[in-house]
Scaffold this motif. Structure first.
Motif, PDB file in Angstrom:
ATOM      1  N   GLN A 193     -30.875  70.079  -6.715  1.00 20.40           N
ATOM      2  CA  GLN A 193     -30.460  70.911  -6.211  1.00 20.40           C
ATOM      3  C   GLN A 193     -31.540  71.914  -5.984  1.00 20.40           C
ATOM      4  O   GLN A 193     -30.865  73.546  -5.641  1.00 20.40           O
ATOM      5  CB  GLN A 193     -29.123  71.642  -6.867  1.00 20.40           C
ATOM      6  N   LYS A 194     -32.145  71.780  -6.338  1.00 20.68           N
ATOM      7  CA  LYS A 194     -33.314  72.913  -6.580  1.00 20.68           C
ATOM      8  C   LYS A 194     -34.003  73.222  -5.164  1.00 20.68           C
ATOM      9  O   LYS A 194     -34.898  73.579  -4.450  1.00 20.68           O
ATOM     10  CB  LYS A 194     -34.475  73.002  -7.478  1.00 20.68           C
ATOM     11  N   TYR A 195     -33.091  71.730  -4.584  1.00 24.52           N
ATOM     12  CA  TYR A 195     -34.778  71.979  -2.989  1.00 24.52           C
ATOM     13  C   TYR A 195     -34.667  73.175  -2.077  1.00 24.52           C
ATOM     14  O   TYR A 195     -35.617  73.322  -1.339  1.00 24.52           O
ATOM     15  CB  TYR A 195     -34.250  70.494  -1.931  1.00 24.52           C
ATOM     16  N   PRO A 196     -33.806  73.789  -1.827  1.00 25.44           N
ATOM     17  CA  PRO A 196     -33.316  74.948  -0.690  1.00 25.44           C
ATOM     18  C   PRO A 196     -34.424  75.530  -1.522  1.00 25.44           C
ATOM     19  O   PRO A 196     -34.944  76.436  -0.443  1.00 25.44           O
ATOM     20  CB  PRO A 196     -32.192  74.987  -0.801  1.00 25.44           C
ATOM     21  N   VAL A 197     -34.347  75.757  -2.246  1.00 22.62           N
ATOM     22  CA  VAL A 197     -36.174  76.871  -2.857  1.00 22.62           C
ATOM     23  C   VAL A 197     -36.992  75.725  -2.240  1.00 22.62           C
ATOM     24  O   VAL A 197     -37.988  77.125  -2.199  1.00 22.62           O
ATOM     25  CB  VAL A 197     -35.823  77.016  -4.307  1.00 22.62           C
ATOM     26  N   PHE A 198     -37.526  75.122  -2.796  1.00 23.72           N
ATOM     27  CA  PHE A 198     -38.356  74.324  -2.327  1.00 23.72           C
ATOM     28  C   PHE A 198     -38.884  74.082  -0.934  1.00 23.72           C
ATOM     29  O   PHE A 198     -39.755  75.280  -0.090  1.00 23.72           O
ATOM     30  CB  PHE A 198     -39.034  73.026  -2.327  1.00 23.72           C
ATOM     31  N   SER A 199     -37.146  74.698   0.343  1.00 24.55           N
ATOM     32  CA  SER A 199     -37.808  74.727   0.963  1.00 24.55           C
ATOM     33  C   SER A 199     -38.258  76.301   1.428  1.00 24.55           C
ATOM     34  O   SER A 199     -39.120  76.485   2.495  1.00 24.55           O
ATOM     35  CB  SER A 199     -36.314  74.549   1.689  1.00 24.55           C
ATOM     36  N   LEU A 218     -32.459  79.658   1.681  1.00 21.67           N
ATOM     37  CA  LEU A 218     -32.433  79.193   0.636  1.00 21.67           C
ATOM     38  C   LEU A 218     -31.207  79.028   0.215  1.00 21.67           C
ATOM     39  O   LEU A 218     -30.657  79.024  -0.562  1.00 21.67           O
ATOM     40  CB  LEU A 218     -32.198  80.933  -0.361  1.00 21.67           C
ATOM     41  N   GLN A 219     -29.994  80.038   0.852  1.00 17.93           N
ATOM     42  CA  GLN A 219     -28.260  79.830   0.687  1.00 17.93           C
ATOM     43  C   GLN A 219     -27.672  79.041   1.458  1.00 17.93           C
ATOM     44  O   GLN A 219     -26.269  78.654   1.453  1.00 17.93           O
ATOM     45  CB  GLN A 219     -27.937  81.373   1.235  1.00 17.93           C
ATOM     46  N   HIS A 220     -28.224  78.127   2.685  1.00 22.26           N
ATOM     47  CA  HIS A 220     -27.443  77.385   3.245  1.00 22.26           C
ATOM     48  C   HIS A 220     -26.738  76.328   2.826  1.00 22.26           C
ATOM     49  O   HIS A 220     -25.497  75.556   3.042  1.00 22.26           O
ATOM     50  CB  HIS A 220     -28.387  76.724   3.949  1.00 22.26           C
ATOM     51  N   HIS A 221     -27.020  75.963   1.560  1.00 24.29           N
ATOM     52  CA  HIS A 221     -26.388  75.168   0.948  1.00 24.29           C
ATOM     53  C   HIS A 221     -24.974  75.990  -0.951  1.00 24.29           C
ATOM     54  O   HIS A 221     -23.773  75.033  -1.601  1.00 24.29           O
ATOM     55  CB  HIS A 221     -26.837  73.759  -0.643  1.00 24.29           C
ATOM     56  N   GLU A 222     -24.755  77.543   0.166  1.00 30.60           N
ATOM     57  CA  GLU A 222     -23.611  78.179  -0.824  1.00 30.60           C
ATOM     58  C   GLU A 222     -22.642  78.547  -0.430  1.00 30.60           C
ATOM     59  O   GLU A 222     -22.593  78.051   0.665  1.00 30.60           O
ATOM     60  CB  GLU A 222     -24.707  79.581  -1.453  1.00 30.60           C
ATOM     61  N   TYR A 223     -21.553  78.046  -1.517  1.00 32.15           N
ATOM     62  CA  TYR A 223     -20.181  78.063  -0.575  1.00 32.15           C
ATOM     63  C   TYR A 223     -19.517  79.695  -1.173  1.00 32.15           C
ATOM     64  O   TYR A 223     -20.306  80.463  -2.392  1.00 32.15           O
ATOM     65  CB  TYR A 223     -19.680  76.965  -1.608  1.00 32.15           C
ATOM     66  N   LEU A 224     -18.895  79.999  -0.366  1.00 32.17           N
ATOM     67  CA  LEU A 224     -18.054  81.171  -0.751  1.00 32.17           C
ATOM     68  C   LEU A 224     -17.564  81.431  -1.784  1.00 32.17           C
ATOM     69  O   LEU A 224     -17.600  82.483  -2.953  1.00 32.17           O
ATOM     70  CB  LEU A 224     -17.308  81.572   0.341  1.00 32.17           C
ATOM     71  N   ASP A 225     -17.078  80.132  -2.786  1.00 37.24           N
ATOM     72  CA  ASP A 225     -16.477  81.209  -3.922  1.00 37.24           C
ATOM     73  C   ASP A 225     -17.806  80.134  -5.545  1.00 37.24           C
ATOM     74  O   ASP A 225     -16.820  80.587  -6.736  1.00 37.24           O
ATOM     75  CB  ASP A 225     -15.184  78.743  -4.153  1.00 37.24           C
ATOM     76  N   PHE A 229     -25.031  75.587  -4.279  1.00 33.38           N
ATOM     77  CA  PHE A 229     -26.303  75.466  -5.294  1.00 33.38           C
ATOM     78  C   PHE A 229     -27.207  76.475  -4.344  1.00 33.38           C
ATOM     79  O   PHE A 229     -27.369  76.838  -3.051  1.00 33.38           O
ATOM     80  CB  PHE A 229     -26.891  74.175  -5.379  1.00 33.38           C
ATOM     81  N   PRO A 230     -28.814  76.686  -4.554  1.00 37.36           N
ATOM     82  CA  PRO A 230     -29.073  76.370  -6.292  1.00 37.36           C
ATOM     83  C   PRO A 230     -29.022  77.801  -6.971  1.00 37.36           C
ATOM     84  O   PRO A 230     -28.996  77.559  -8.759  1.00 37.36           O
ATOM     85  CB  PRO A 230     -30.369  76.636  -5.609  1.00 37.36           C
ATOM     86  N   ALA A 231     -28.466  78.772  -6.065  1.00 35.59           N
ATOM     87  CA  ALA A 231     -27.762  80.250  -7.075  1.00 35.59           C
ATOM     88  C   ALA A 231     -26.250  80.507  -7.534  1.00 35.59           C
ATOM     89  O   ALA A 231     -26.714  81.266  -8.337  1.00 35.59           O
ATOM     90  CB  ALA A 231     -28.390  81.529  -6.327  1.00 35.59           C
ATOM     91  N   ALA A 246     -24.442  76.246   7.010  1.00 31.16           N
ATOM     92  CA  ALA A 246     -23.440  75.778   6.624  1.00 31.16           C
ATOM     93  C   ALA A 246     -22.239  75.080   6.935  1.00 31.16           C
ATOM     94  O   ALA A 246     -21.359  73.675   6.259  1.00 31.16           O
ATOM     95  CB  ALA A 246     -22.664  77.211   5.024  1.00 31.16           C
ATOM     96  N   VAL A 247     -21.400  75.815   7.459  1.00 30.06           N
ATOM     97  CA  VAL A 247     -20.860  75.275   8.503  1.00 30.06           C
ATOM     98  C   VAL A 247     -20.622  73.870   9.349  1.00 30.06           C
ATOM     99  O   VAL A 247     -20.217  73.217   9.430  1.00 30.06           O
ATOM    100  CB  VAL A 247     -20.299  76.289   9.527  1.00 30.06           C
ATOM    101  N   SER A 248     -22.334  73.967   9.972  1.00 32.58           N
ATOM    102  CA  SER A 248     -23.267  73.902  10.635  1.00 32.58           C
ATOM    103  C   SER A 248     -23.366  71.995   9.980  1.00 32.58           C
ATOM    104  O   SER A 248     -23.255  71.226  10.808  1.00 32.58           O
ATOM    105  CB  SER A 248     -24.210  73.540  11.504  1.00 32.58           C
TER     106      SER A 248
END
Length: 291
Positions: A193-199, A218-225, A229-231, A246-248
């Motif tokens: 779950q840290k890999y977006p930070v590495f990206s 950095l945020q492409h795996h974040e959800y509105l609720d 991750f990662p933050a 995220a939708v894609s």
């Protein structure tokens, strides 16, 4: 008789199917060749084709229309596959600590993105139908073109949808820094779950990407609720570029040729995780292809 492709002229009649690398016909027999057909055949580096000794007299407008609709898709799919090939080579270089070269990425992605906005969902579903399995590299290119397409449909300007497409592609580059065992794992864990930070770190100083694009990576795996991750960002903190990606990402994760199945998953996540406007835009495009 066999004729070298360079000697073809408009009006010649194909006696046999012209086959592509996949073994499928790229131009069917009994097609009366036009300049467009000939250029298309040359694109596939074919040396010879078989033509009839006389030209047909009847109209072939139906064949030509079918060529434009079906083989126009095929040409885009061929370019997609070439992009997958280039992306895989670059990713392997990143695994060997070679720095990101955005010039090379833009060289094969920008022309593909510019053609993407003229496609439709039929083409994107064909990408899945034409591949035997959902590879990581196919997924990466597919995610980027779906992001471009959605951005265009949402009314973004070219400068934005190009940045969103590049951000979508580079969103997974940080996986190149992970150990192979973690990279292949499907189970969530703190390292994964840290890999977006590495990206983000890999492209942080890249001048051709805007700050919005970098944040989207950095945020492409974040959800509105707040369940992503990662933050665990939530609500308005998740920026629009990231919401589109995220939708894609969800679209390519489902990896199905069934619009109904894709819509079902998207609608489940639309409730409180994904951006409603972006999901509705994609769903509206998919509904036109429900049988």
């Amino acid at each position: 008789m066999e004729v070298k492709v360079n000697h073809l002229t408009p009006g010649m009649l194909l006696e046999k199917d012209v086959l592509g690398k996949s073994g499928n016909p790229i131009v069917e027999k009994n097609t009366k060749l036009t300049e467009t057909h000939i250029e298309f055949i040359k694109h596939f580096l074919i040396d010879k084709v078989t033509v009839a000794t006389s030209r047909i007299q009847s109209s072939t407008s139906d064949n030509e229309q079918r060529f434009l609709s079906i083989h126009g898709n095929q040409l885009f799919i061929e370019e997609f596959e070439q992009a997958v090939f280039h992306y895989e080579k670059l990713f392997i270089s990143w695994q060997n600590n070679v720095p990101v070269n955005m010039y090379k990425i833009r060289e094969f992605c920008i022309p593909l993105f510019e053609k993407t906005i003229d496609q439709n969902m039929e083409t994107f579903l064909l990408l899945f139908a034409n591949s035997e399995q959902n590879s990581f590299f196919q997924n990466g290119i597919a995610k980027s073109i779906i992001s471009v397409y959605l951005s265009y449909k949402l009314g973004f300007e070219k400068k934005d949808w190009l940045q969103i497409g590049l951000a979508a592609l580079m969103s997974d580059c940080g996986k190149a820094t992970l150990e192979p065992s973690v990279f292949k794992s499907k189970l969530p864990n703190s390292t994964w779950q840290k890999y977006p930070v590495f990206s983000y770190k890999m492209i942080e100083n890249e001048p051709t990407l805007t700050q919005q694009a970098k944040i989207a990576i950095l945020q492409h795996h974040e959800y509105l609720d707040g369940s992503g991750f990662p933050a665990k960002s939530k609500g308005h903190k998740v920026k629009m570029y990231a919401r589109i990606i995220a939708v894609s990402n969800m679209f390519t994760t489902v990896y199905s040729t069934s619009p109904k199945e894709i819509i079902s998953v998207l609608e489940d996540y639309r409730i409180n995780k994904l951006d409603k406007l972006v999901v509705d835009t994609l769903v509206n495009e998919l509904q036109g292809f429900i049988e």
